[in-house]
Every structure is written in structure tokens, then in C-alpha cells.
Scaffold this motif. Structure first.
Motif, short mmCIF file in Angstrom:
data_model
loop_
_atom_site.label_atom_id
_atom_site.label_comp_id
_atom_site.label_asym_id
_atom_site.label_seq_id
_atom_site.Cartn_x
_atom_site.Cartn_y
_atom_site.Cartn_z
N MET A 1 -3.25 -13.37 22.46
CA MET A 1 -2.15 -14.00 21.73
C MET A 1 -1.30 -14.92 22.61
SD MET A 1 -0.66 -14.46 18.87
CE MET A 1 -1.29 -13.17 17.80
N PRO A 2 -0.92 -14.53 23.82
CA PRO A 2 -0.13 -15.47 24.65
C PRO A 2 -0.87 -16.77 24.91
CG PRO A 2 -0.02 -13.25 25.55
CD PRO A 2 -1.07 -13.22 24.48
N GLY A 3 -2.20 -16.69 25.05
CA GLY A 3 -2.97 -17.90 25.31
C GLY A 3 -2.95 -18.88 24.15
N ILE A 4 -3.15 -18.40 22.92
CA ILE A 4 -3.15 -19.29 21.75
C ILE A 4 -1.75 -19.81 21.48
CG2 ILE A 4 -2.84 -17.44 20.04
CD1 ILE A 4 -5.02 -20.59 19.66
N VAL A 5 -0.73 -18.98 21.74
CA VAL A 5 0.66 -19.44 21.58
C VAL A 5 0.94 -20.59 22.54
CG1 VAL A 5 3.07 -18.80 21.97
CG2 VAL A 5 1.58 -17.30 20.65
N HIS A 6 0.49 -20.43 23.80
CA HIS A 6 0.72 -21.49 24.79
C HIS A 6 -0.01 -22.77 24.39
CE1 HIS A 6 1.18 -23.47 28.66
NE2 HIS A 6 -0.14 -23.68 28.68
N GLN A 7 -1.24 -22.64 23.89
CA GLN A 7 -2.01 -23.82 23.52
C GLN A 7 -1.39 -24.54 22.32
OE1 GLN A 7 -6.17 -23.12 22.78
NE2 GLN A 7 -6.70 -25.30 22.90
N LEU A 8 -0.96 -23.80 21.32
CA LEU A 8 -0.38 -24.41 20.12
C LEU A 8 1.00 -25.01 20.39
CD1 LEU A 8 -1.41 -21.79 17.40
CD2 LEU A 8 -2.41 -24.04 17.82
N SER A 9 1.81 -24.33 21.21
CA SER A 9 3.14 -24.87 21.50
C SER A 9 3.04 -26.16 22.30
CB SER A 9 3.98 -23.84 22.26
OG SER A 9 3.41 -23.55 23.53
N GLY A 10 1.96 -26.33 23.05
CA GLY A 10 1.76 -27.55 23.81
C GLY A 10 1.45 -28.76 22.96
N LEU A 11 1.20 -28.56 21.65
CA LEU A 11 0.94 -29.68 20.74
C LEU A 11 2.22 -30.39 20.33
CD1 LEU A 11 -1.77 -28.12 18.38
CD2 LEU A 11 -2.08 -30.01 19.98
N GLY A 12 3.35 -29.85 20.69
CA GLY A 12 4.61 -30.50 20.35
C GLY A 12 4.90 -30.56 18.87
N GLY A 13 4.34 -29.63 18.10
CA GLY A 13 4.60 -29.60 16.66
C GLY A 13 3.58 -30.36 15.83
N CYS A 14 2.56 -30.96 16.44
CA CYS A 14 1.54 -31.70 15.68
C CYS A 14 0.84 -30.75 14.72
CB CYS A 14 0.53 -32.33 16.63
SG CYS A 14 -0.84 -33.19 15.80
N THR A 15 0.75 -31.16 13.45
CA THR A 15 0.17 -30.29 12.42
C THR A 15 -1.28 -30.63 12.11
OG1 THR A 15 1.03 -31.78 10.72
CG2 THR A 15 2.39 -29.88 11.32
N HIS A 16 -1.81 -31.71 12.67
CA HIS A 16 -3.18 -32.12 12.37
C HIS A 16 -3.88 -32.60 13.64
CE1 HIS A 16 -5.99 -32.73 9.09
NE2 HIS A 16 -6.35 -33.89 9.61
N PRO A 17 -3.99 -31.74 14.65
CA PRO A 17 -4.53 -32.17 15.93
C PRO A 17 -6.02 -32.51 15.87
CG PRO A 17 -4.30 -29.80 15.90
CD PRO A 17 -3.67 -30.30 14.64
N ILE A 18 -6.46 -33.25 16.85
CA ILE A 18 -7.89 -33.57 17.02
C ILE A 18 -8.51 -32.49 17.89
CG2 ILE A 18 -9.52 -35.24 17.96
CD1 ILE A 18 -7.33 -37.38 17.46
N ARG A 19 -9.68 -32.00 17.49
CA ARG A 19 -10.36 -30.92 18.22
C ARG A 19 -11.52 -31.52 19.00
NH1 ARG A 19 -8.38 -26.16 15.36
NH2 ARG A 19 -9.66 -24.89 16.75
N LEU A 20 -11.60 -31.16 20.28
CA LEU A 20 -12.63 -31.70 21.16
C LEU A 20 -13.44 -30.58 21.81
CD1 LEU A 20 -10.51 -34.42 23.03
CD2 LEU A 20 -12.01 -34.77 21.06
N ASP A 21 -14.74 -30.81 21.89
CA ASP A 21 -15.64 -29.93 22.66
C ASP A 21 -16.02 -30.64 23.95
OD1 ASP A 21 -15.86 -27.75 20.94
OD2 ASP A 21 -17.40 -28.74 19.74
N GLY A 22 -16.12 -29.89 25.03
CA GLY A 22 -16.52 -30.51 26.29
C GLY A 22 -15.98 -29.77 27.49
N HIS A 23 -15.87 -30.50 28.58
CA HIS A 23 -15.44 -29.86 29.82
C HIS A 23 -14.80 -30.88 30.74
CE1 HIS A 23 -18.75 -31.75 32.03
NE2 HIS A 23 -19.49 -31.50 30.96
N ARG A 24 -14.06 -30.39 31.73
CA ARG A 24 -13.44 -31.21 32.76
C ARG A 24 -13.52 -30.43 34.07
NH1 ARG A 24 -8.83 -34.87 33.84
NH2 ARG A 24 -7.77 -34.11 35.71
N THR A 25 -14.04 -31.08 35.11
CA THR A 25 -14.17 -30.43 36.42
C THR A 25 -13.56 -31.33 37.49
OG1 THR A 25 -16.27 -29.43 35.71
CG2 THR A 25 -15.75 -29.35 38.06
N GLU A 26 -12.73 -30.72 38.35
CA GLU A 26 -12.10 -31.44 39.45
C GLU A 26 -12.73 -30.97 40.77
OE1 GLU A 26 -8.00 -30.50 39.11
OE2 GLU A 26 -7.76 -31.45 37.14
N TYR A 27 -13.20 -31.95 41.57
CA TYR A 27 -13.86 -31.63 42.84
C TYR A 27 -13.03 -32.18 44.01
CZ TYR A 27 -18.05 -30.97 39.93
OH TYR A 27 -18.95 -30.56 38.98
N ASP A 28 -13.09 -31.48 45.10
CA ASP A 28 -12.51 -31.98 46.35
C ASP A 28 -13.52 -32.95 46.99
OD1 ASP A 28 -10.82 -32.37 48.42
OD2 ASP A 28 -11.34 -30.50 49.47
#
Length: 430
Positions: A1-28
Motif C-alpha cells: 500500500m505505501p508503494g502504490i500511494v507514493h506512485q499515485l501521489s507523484g502524479l500530481g492529481g492527474c486523473t488520466h495518466p499514460i501507462r508505460l511498459d519498459g525499463h531504465r538502467t543507469e550505469y557507471d
């Protein structure tokens, strides 16, 4: 529950967000050899609480997403304000440049229900004999729908953007003429800058509100020439608006020519903030333009806020008869081969208008993109404070694909009870 709350609150109130599948990797990266080293951070959409990366929709329409539209409204307010008083990279002395607020309307396509005013602002009865209230649904609808020129109304909307572009050229000619200069020499002395927004009248015709300013040859960075005054600018605007016209198509033997309507309002913008409503202030102008930047045909006429797929959909929609006839006219005209370039079917929900709702000349002020970049940079700075700064030797590999839009019923229920996290406007949330 804390994880989904954090993810949804990060939308800034957007009610119709775009959903993306994929990944992001940061390398040194090894600075000595240039080789990619260890993984600094990896994000996979399947590991997120919502199962996907959620990104704000950034829709400007208030009817589609109030939260994103509010961000757009505020950005537009700052864009207009920076061109009136400086800031956001624009010098403050721009506030001393001659500037006016002008409203350009469409011509008449037939009599409509309205609220005519008499002396001291008293409201008189309409031609139908009724004194309409401000919220009366009849306002803007034709008195005689069967004789109303729906064809010309839709085609005027379709050519309104072209009419404005031609007006801006005529305006520069008229300003140069009043200064006793050729157009080429005028560029050495001054420049006309503007920012405008389109608004639908109740009858479904687009009109434009514009801030128009005279600058020096390099725009707002340089002072205007001594002969530049608000009175000269006003006179030039009236002359240009009266002269400009655009030749339209010939349909069934009828030639269409498009001009602005006779109702033209031009008022000087003052710098004072509080003046008991006696003068038009910078703040009032910016707020007015920003408000209409988030609205479309659906707000004024009760039309649609999204494209039609089939004309048959009109029979099932809860819209006004006037809006339905405008949309049906646009759809019918869109089937004509000679009108293909107007894309009337794709823009039938906008009653034929396909231009940008808010536009500006290049040197008027900052840009919406610059404001979004500044906001994203602020977020990165806040993240650096919390997580440590990013290194200059980091390699990022990311791949995202569109997976859908909107929230599930459970996500929507939970999002409605959350307060948006501060500083989350305009960024993806993980």
C-alpha cells in the motif's frame, strides 16, 4: 500500500495518466577507459506497484484532466505575465513598452439569442422577446436554425488561424506606415510581438484575445522607438483588422471569403495592480488569457472534447442541437475532396477549428517548454538533495512503450483520497 500511494501521489492529481511498459538502467562509466561499469540503478515497470510506469497526461482541457489543465493554466499565466512585466528571462523594462489587449470576433452567420445591453449596463430583451439570464442555454443559439449559415460558420473556424497569420503581417505594415517607414526599414527600428488565445463564443465561433506589444528591433530586450505609442498601435490594429481577408473555397457555386467581425475591442494595458476596476491591468489580462487556454468548444457550446469516429455517434450524445448541427456540418464538408486539406472530420468536435489555442511570437516572452524544463530541473535538484547528485559519467539506457491510459477502479478510488506530492508537476512517477 505505501508503494502504490507514493506512485499515485507523484502524479500530481492527474486523473488520466499514460501507462508505460519498459525499463531504465543507469550505469557507471570508467573515466579512464570509457567502458561501461557497474549498474547504479535499475527500474523495471513490472516491479512498480501499479505494474507500469505512470506519466501525467498533460492534457490542457479542464474537462479531461483538471489537475493537468491547472498546470497548463498556471504556465500560460506566467508566459503572458513575463511578456507584460518581465521575468523568466525577459527584462523588467518591457513593462514600459506600448501594449494593448485586443479581442477579435467572427462575423455574423445569422441572428442568435443574446443579452443586449442598454444605458448603464441594463439588460434588454432579446429579439425573441425574452430577457435571457446569463446561464440560459438558449444564448448563442440561432433564432432561426433552418436559415443559420452553418456552412460559413464551420469554414470560418477552419480558416481562423490563417486569418490571424495574415492579420499579423498586415499589422506590421500598418505600424510601419504610421511611423513613416518601409517594412524593411521598420525591422531596423522596432518589432511587433504578441501572445494570443482562442476562445469559443456561445454560438460556436472562435474569437481571439491577444496581448500585442511594440518593442525595439531585438524584441523585448531593446526599448521601442520614440514614436511607438499605445495609440499608434491601437490605430494600426483597427486598420489591419478591417483590411485583412482570406479567400476560401467555392462550394456549390458559392464563394467564401473570410474576415473578422465588426466587433473589435482594443484597450491599453496599464501597470497598476489595484485601480477599482477602472483600467485593464497586467494581472487581469494574464489571468483572463490563462483561463481560456484550458477550455474548448465543449465549454462554450456543450460540444465534444474528443474526436468523433463515426457520424452515427452524434445521435447518442447528450449535446445541444446547435452543437450537433455544427458538428454534422463539419463532418459533411469533410467528405468533399476539395476540402481534404482542412481535415474537417478530424476536427469536427472542435467545430472545424484546428489551430493552436495559445500561440505567441518568438520574442514575446519565455516558452511553455522552458517553464516545463525549469520545473523538471527543480525536481532533479530536489532528488539530488535526497538521494545524492547524479554523476557526469553516467550512462542511461531506457526503453518504454505505450501500454494504455487511465487508472483502474481501485487506483482511481485511492488517488481521489490522496493529496498530490509537492513538486510533482510534469514528471513521470515511479
Amino acid at each position: 500500500m505505501p508503494g502504490i500511494v507514493h506512485q499515485l501521489s507523484g502524479l500530481g492529481g492527474c486523473t488520466h495518466p499514460i501507462r508505460l511498459d519498459g525499463h531504465r538502467t543507469e550505469y557507471d562509466i570508467d573515466t579512464a577507459t570509457g567502458e561501461i561499469g557497474r549498474v547504479l540503478h535499475h527500474l523495471d515497470s513490472t516491479s512498480l506497484p501499479a505494474g507500469q510506469l505512470l506519466v501525467r497526461c498533460n492534457n490542457r482541457r479542464m474537462t479531461r484532466c483538471p489537475a493537468c489543465a491547472e498546470v497548463y493554466r498556471r504556465d500560460t499565466f506566467h508566459l503572458i505575465t513575463s511578456g507584460l512585466r518581465g521575468g523568466k528571462g525577459i527584462p523588467e523594462h518591457v513593462a514600459a513598452h506600448p501594449r494593448v489587449f485586443a479581442t477579435f470576433t467572427a462575423p455574423s452567420f445569422g441572428p442568435v439569442h443574446n443579452r443586449p445591453t442598454g444605458p448603464a449596463g441594463t439588460v434588454r430583451p432579446c429579439r425573441c422577446g425574452v430577457t435571457h439570464g446569463q446561464e440560459d442555454d438558449a444564448l448563442g443559439t440561432p433564432l432561426a436554425p433552418d436559415t443559420y449559415d452553418y456552412e460559413a460558420a464551420v469554414l470560418w473556424n477552419a480558416h481562423a488561424g490563417q486569418l490571424w497569420r495574415r492579420f499579423s503581417t498586415y499589422l506590421r505594415r500598418e505600424v510601419a506606415k504610421r511611423a513613416g517607414l518601409s517594412q524593411r526599414r521598420f525591422r531596423e527600428h522596432g518589432r511587433v510581438s504578441f501572445a494570443k488565445v482562442a476562445e469559443y463564443q456561445k454560438r460556436g465561433a472562435v474569437h481571439f484575445h491577444a496581448v500585442i506589444r511594440i518593442d525595439g528591433p531585438s524584441g523585448g530586450d531593446t526599448p521601442p522607438p520614440p514614436w511607438a505609442t499605445a495609440e499608434l498601435l491601437t490605430d494600426a490594429i483597427r486598420a489591419a483588422a478591417a483590411k485583412v481577408r482570406v479567400d476560401g473555397p467555392v462550394i456549390d457555386g458559392r464563394t467564401h471569403t473570410f474576415t473578422f467581425g465588426r466587433q473589435l475591442d482594443v484597450r491599453t494595458i496599464r501597470s497598476a495592480e489595484f485601480n477599482d476596476g477602472q483600467e485593464l491591468t497586467e494581472r487581469a489580462v494574464a489571468a483572463y488569457i490563462a483561463k481560456y487556454a484550458t477550455k474548448g468548444a465543449e465549454t462554450a457550446t456543450g460540444a465534444l472534447d474528443r474526436p468523433l469516429k463515426f457520424a452515427a455517434e452524434l445521435a447518442q450524445l447528450d449535446i445541444s442541437d446547435h452543437a450537433r448541427r455544427l458538428i454534422r456540418t463539419a463532418w459533411s464538408l469533410g467528405a468533399r475532396k476539395e476540402l481534404e486539406h482542412l481535415r474537417l472530420r478530424a476536427w469536427a468536435h472542435m467545430l472545424g477549428f484546428r489551430g493552436h489555442f495559445s500561440t505567441k511570437s518568438r520574442r514575446y516572452s519565455t516558452t511553455l517548454g522552458a517553464l516545463r524544463d525549469a520545473r523538471a530541473e527543480w525536481r532533479r535538484a530536489q532528488a539530488a538533495v535526497a538521494n545524492g547528485p547524479e554523476t557526469d559519467t553516467m550512462y542511461v539506457l531506457a526503453h518504454w512503450v505505450f501500454a494504455g491510459t487511465g487508472l483502474s477502479d481501485a487506483e482511481a478510488w485511492l488517488a481521489a483520497s490522496l493529496k498530490p506530492a509537492p513538486g510533482t508537476e510534469g514528471e513521470p512517477t515511479a
